[in-house]
Design a protein around this motif. Structure first.
Motif, PDB file in Angstrom:
ATOM      1  N   ARG A  93     -22.458 -16.613  18.766  1.00  0.00           N
ATOM      2  CA  ARG A  93     -23.509 -16.934  18.292  1.00  0.00           C
ATOM      3  C   ARG A  93     -23.665 -15.465  17.114  1.00  0.00           C
ATOM      4  N   MET A  94     -23.615 -14.172  18.428  1.00  0.00           N
ATOM      5  CA  MET A  94     -24.904 -13.249  17.677  1.00  0.00           C
ATOM      6  C   MET A  94     -24.203 -12.541  16.662  1.00  0.00           C
ATOM      7  N   MET A  95     -22.500 -12.622  17.035  1.00  0.00           N
ATOM      8  CA  MET A  95     -21.783 -12.134  16.052  1.00  0.00           C
ATOM      9  C   MET A  95     -20.928 -12.744  14.977  1.00  0.00           C
ATOM     10  N   GLY A  96     -21.650 -14.265  14.174  1.00  0.00           N
ATOM     11  CA  GLY A  96     -20.999 -15.069  13.592  1.00  0.00           C
ATOM     12  C   GLY A  96     -20.196 -15.589  13.942  1.00  0.00           C
ATOM     13  N   PHE A  97     -19.678 -16.078  14.561  1.00  0.00           N
ATOM     14  CA  PHE A  97     -18.311 -16.836  15.293  1.00  0.00           C
ATOM     15  C   PHE A  97     -18.581 -18.133  14.853  1.00  0.00           C
ATOM     16  N   LYS A 148     -10.682 -11.882  11.596  1.00  0.00           N
ATOM     17  CA  LYS A 148     -10.526 -12.921  11.384  1.00  0.00           C
ATOM     18  C   LYS A 148     -10.333 -14.099  12.591  1.00  0.00           C
ATOM     19  N   GLU A 149     -10.828 -14.948  12.443  1.00  0.00           N
ATOM     20  CA  GLU A 149     -11.203 -16.217  13.578  1.00  0.00           C
ATOM     21  C   GLU A 149      -8.910 -16.775  12.970  1.00  0.00           C
ATOM     22  N   LYS A 150      -8.709 -17.332  13.662  1.00  0.00           N
ATOM     23  CA  LYS A 150      -7.393 -18.159  13.853  1.00  0.00           C
ATOM     24  C   LYS A 150      -8.319 -19.625  14.557  1.00  0.00           C
ATOM     25  N   VAL A 151      -8.190 -20.054  13.717  1.00  0.00           N
ATOM     26  CA  VAL A 151      -8.388 -21.601  14.028  1.00  0.00           C
ATOM     27  C   VAL A 151      -8.054 -22.934  14.084  1.00  0.00           C
ATOM     28  N   GLU A 152      -6.801 -22.680  13.772  1.00  0.00           N
ATOM     29  CA  GLU A 152      -5.968 -24.209  13.378  1.00  0.00           C
ATOM     30  C   GLU A 152      -6.459 -25.216  14.223  1.00  0.00           C
ATOM     31  N   LYS A 153      -6.477 -24.840  15.625  1.00  0.00           N
ATOM     32  CA  LYS A 153      -6.181 -25.844  16.636  1.00  0.00           C
ATOM     33  C   LYS A 153      -7.419 -26.306  17.069  1.00  0.00           C
ATOM     34  N   LEU A 184     -17.681  -4.935  16.445  1.00  0.00           N
ATOM     35  CA  LEU A 184     -16.407  -5.989  16.863  1.00  0.00           C
ATOM     36  C   LEU A 184     -15.454  -5.309  17.740  1.00  0.00           C
ATOM     37  N   ASN A 185     -15.279  -4.815  18.100  1.00  0.00           N
ATOM     38  CA  ASN A 185     -14.177  -3.928  18.980  1.00  0.00           C
ATOM     39  C   ASN A 185     -14.396  -4.279  20.237  1.00  0.00           C
ATOM     40  N   GLU A 186     -16.135  -3.637  20.732  1.00  0.00           N
ATOM     41  CA  GLU A 186     -17.593  -3.187  22.089  1.00  0.00           C
ATOM     42  C   GLU A 186     -16.936  -5.199  22.108  1.00  0.00           C
ATOM     43  N   TYR A 187     -17.441  -6.143  21.190  1.00  0.00           N
ATOM     44  CA  TYR A 187     -17.677  -8.008  20.983  1.00  0.00           C
ATOM     45  C   TYR A 187     -16.246  -8.290  21.780  1.00  0.00           C
ATOM     46  N   THR A 188     -15.020  -7.846  20.924  1.00  0.00           N
ATOM     47  CA  THR A 188     -13.703  -8.387  21.783  1.00  0.00           C
ATOM     48  C   THR A 188     -12.887  -8.231  22.608  1.00  0.00           C
ATOM     49  N   ILE A 241      -9.132 -11.807  15.561  1.00  0.00           N
ATOM     50  CA  ILE A 241     -10.449 -10.857  14.828  1.00  0.00           C
ATOM     51  C   ILE A 241     -10.519  -9.626  15.365  1.00  0.00           C
ATOM     52  N   LYS A 242      -9.518  -9.118  16.314  1.00  0.00           N
ATOM     53  CA  LYS A 242      -8.899  -7.872  16.555  1.00  0.00           C
ATOM     54  C   LYS A 242      -8.291  -6.761  15.981  1.00  0.00           C
ATOM     55  N   LYS A 243      -7.195  -7.942  14.941  1.00  0.00           N
ATOM     56  CA  LYS A 243      -6.583  -6.878  14.597  1.00  0.00           C
ATOM     57  C   LYS A 243      -7.059  -6.881  12.844  1.00  0.00           C
TER      58      LYS A 243
END
Length: 691
Positions: A55-59, A110-115, A9-13, A105-107
């Motif tokens: 996609r590989m990380m599932g987001f 979770k994805e912040k997807v409102e907009k 996760l950290n590497e991805y972000t 996500i880093k925090k």
């Protein structure tokens, strides 16, 4: 089985934020020129990498936004739409929203997807050349403004390339060497001027300043070396998962104890360590832990226990892999060794248990009657020994029949700085690493015993074989050889000990090791070089090679034992411009025992294919410099690579793409949204079975 993506996760972000920043900068640059095919291609490659990794990380929400941005720039590339200020505004706004999402996500993962929904809808309108809205950006801050308002006082970390750290280490190597020379010169001047009282106070001050400078230099050196060190816990969680999976596969009930350890190691060591430890764990699972019904009959808990413990001892790390199984069967080891070395039956029959342990590290040696999915091929501990030698490590075995076995790995915290002993032999100076040295003994030659098979020293209830260093390092110095007392450096490797009779042990020191030049890489007698205080090159004696030459460890002969059913170790080349994607695929393949090499694009892949030997290639399609299509086509033109199987893993899922990949010569195609551990391994095994 699903992949534990939290490990990456950290590497991805970090990688995703870099890609978003790169995209935002490129969009602004394009707005100034409107048409630049190379810049548009760069934007599309950046988006493709971000989409594939997400996609590989599932987001999936991030993937949808990036896919919509891709559609916009594909239309710009084809000339269907022309970028203007409004289009630049919505695209840079999309970058800001994606950046906020990555921060979320880093925090808390979770994805912040409102907009996201209005953003995707309006990007789709933009790609069609229709009017679109940007009102939903209310409250969003422009990237550049956001950067200006960053509170740098809250920033606790910075990313530094390992190349920069290595350059700093090399600079400090020169500083330390010059400090040694300066200190040595001051000492010589002090000796010459000792009679002059008027210089005494001046030299006292200089000496104090030199000592302070030395302490500061070594402290700074430690801090620089620590910059390329990583916590051991990074690999421990993955090891637990792999170990549990192996135990389940063969039907054994095992509890794994892997406590957290506040210990850091050199990145180069940490990269190799998982393979070493998993070999030892597999050995414990298959050889050590008894089946549940057998354990109950022996009065043991039906669930076996394997523990991995790490502790720091001075400047080295000890990692102990233990099990509560049946322990080593030395009768079986003796019988197997006698069968493999019939010319040494008499010697083997009289060996004690400690001496018999060395056979476990011989290539092709196994006491299992039948192969299993984990062992019985005789390649595990031999591989462990080789890797430990490369890492300047030491391995020891402790075992009690019926109670269990422990493997103790001793490793340096860093490969850059090593502790060792300087000694002189035949008027030359040498260094031996301290982890090979058991002790140093001062001895009169009258105490040495001459027997038919060599010279020995009685030392605490054992006869220690002793060899005069002149047989390795040249004619003995006449003056030193006449000394009444000489030093014996007692060295140990894989449980075997011997003494080296040297002229003098001068000092114990921590030094920065320099590798041998390429022309001397195959010269195994020397492990590297260091500089002494006079800036003279001092060779580092490779103790395993020296003991092999003495025939002290007769197992490691030049001729290897060939085992008919020995499994081939396949090598895999992974080609992808996303570091996160490469690491996920590498972790999966290495867990299954494959040797993995990486390349970031097609050109680098071709260079590695020309210089190395690979059994299979796994590649992405869209990459900088050379894409996957051209890579495969080039492979099929070359005699050396035309028959190597190719698997394509890509975020592109159109049928036309699959068809083109097949026409280029790829045998398998995996879409990143369908990517799982199982389908990758299955595809690899199916293709390799045909080799």
């Amino acid at each position: 089985m699903k992949i534990d993506r939290s490990e990456f996760l950290n590497e991805y972000t970090d990688e995703a934020q870099e890609l978003i920043n790169k995209f935002s900068d490129s969009v602004r640059q394009l707005s100034k020129v409107n048409t630049d095919s190379e810049l548009i291609e760069l934007i599309l490659r950046t988006l493709h990498t971000l989409k594939g990794t997400s996609r590989m990380m599932g987001f999936s929400s991030i993937e949808k936004v990036v896919n919509a941005l891709e559609d916009v720039y594909k239309k710009i590339q084809s000339g269907n739409i022309v970028p203007d200020d409004n289009l630049t505004y919505i695209c840079t706004g999309a970058a800001n929203i994606l950046g906020d999402c990555i921060a979320g996500i880093k925090k808390d993962s979770k994805e912040k997807v409102e907009k996201f929904e209005p953003l995707v809808k309006n990007l789709e309108l933009a790609s069609l050349g229709e009017n679109f809205e940007t009102d939903f950006f209310a409250g969003e801050t422009d990237c550049s403004a956001q950067e200006d308002e960053t509170d740098f006082s809250s920033v606790q970390t910075i990313r530094v390339g390992l190349g920069s750290v290595d350059s700093l280490v090399k600079c400090f190597d020169k500083i330390i060497t010059n400090e040694f020379r300066l200190k040595n010169s001051v000492c010589k001047i002090e000796e010459l001027s000792a009679a002059e009282q008027k210089y005494a106070q001046m030299f006292k001050t200089i000496k104090e300043d030199m000592n302070m400078l030395e302490r500061q230099i070594f402290y700074t050196q430690e801090q620089i070396i620590s910059m390329r060190m990583f916590p051991l816990d990074m690999i421990m969680r993955t090891l637990r998962h792999s170990a549990e999976e192996e135990a389940t596969r063969i039907g054994k009930e095992i509890d794994f104890e892997i406590p957290s350890a506040d210990i850091s190691l050199d990145k180069l060591i940490l990269e190799k360590l998982p393979g070493i430890i998993i070999h030892l764990v597999r050995n414990s699972i298959d050889h050590g832990i008894e089946p549940p019904q057998v354990r109950e009959q022996l009065g043991k808990n039906k669930r076996g226990k394997i523990s991995i413990e790490a502790k720091q001892v001075a400047n080295r790390i000890n990692i102990i892999v233990s099990d509560d199984g049946q322990g080593l069967d030395f009768d079986k080891i003796r019988k197997k060794a006698a069968a493999l070395f019939p010319s040494r039956i008499e010697e083997i029959s009289s060996m004690d248990e400690k001496s018999l342990q060395q056979f476990l590290f011989v290539s092709g040696f196994s006491t299992l009657e039948k192969q299993t999915s984990l062992s019985g091929r005789g390649v595990g501990l031999d591989g462990v020994r080789k890797e430990m030698d490369k890492l300047k490590g030491r391995i020891r075995i402790f075992s009690e029949r019926g109670k269990g076995t422990s493997f103790e790995l001793s490793l340096p915290m860093s490969l850059a700085a090593q502790s060792g002993l300087f000694f002189t032999a035949s008027s030359k100076k040498f260094l031996v690493f301290s982890h090979y040295v058991s002790e140093v003994v001062s001895c009169c030659e009258s105490k040495l015993i001459q027997l038919r098979n060599g010279t020995f020293l009685p030392l605490r209830n054992e006869l220690l074989p002793v060899y005069d260093s002149s047989i390795f390092f040249g004619k003995a110095d006449t003056q030193n050889s006449r000394k009444k007392s000489r030093s014996i450096v007692v060295v140990e490797y894989l449980g075997k000990r011997l003494g080296l009779l040297v002229d003098e042990v001068t000092n114990y020191i921590t030094v920065l090791v320099k590798p041998l030049p390429p022309a001397l890489k195959k010269f195994r007698a020397v492990q590297g070089v260091v500089f002494d205080e006079d800036y003279k090159i001092v060779p580092i004696i490779h103790i395993p090679d020296l003991m092999s030459r003495l025939n002290a460890i007769k197992d490691f002969e030049v001729k290897k034992i060939e085992v008919d059913n020995r499994k081939k170790e396949y090598s895999v080349l992974i080609v992808d411009d996303s570091h996160t994607t490469r690491q996920i695929e590498k972790m999966i393949l290495e867990t299954e025992g494959y040797a993995v090499c990486e390349a970031s694009d097609g050109i680098e892949a071709l260079e590695k294919l020309k210089s190395g030997s690979f059994d299979i290639v796994i590649t992405d399609i869209k990459m900088p410099r050379m894409d996957g299509y051209i890579l495969i086509e080039n492979m099929r033109r070359l005699d050396a690579t035309k028959n190597i199987p190719v698997i394509v893993i890509s975020s592109v899922y159109e049928e036309d793409t699959k068809k083109r990949v097949a026409e280029c010569g790829a045998q398998s195609y995996i879409v990143k949204s369908d990517f799982e551990r199982g389908n990758l391994i299955m595809s690899v095994k199916e293709l390799l079975n045909g080799i």
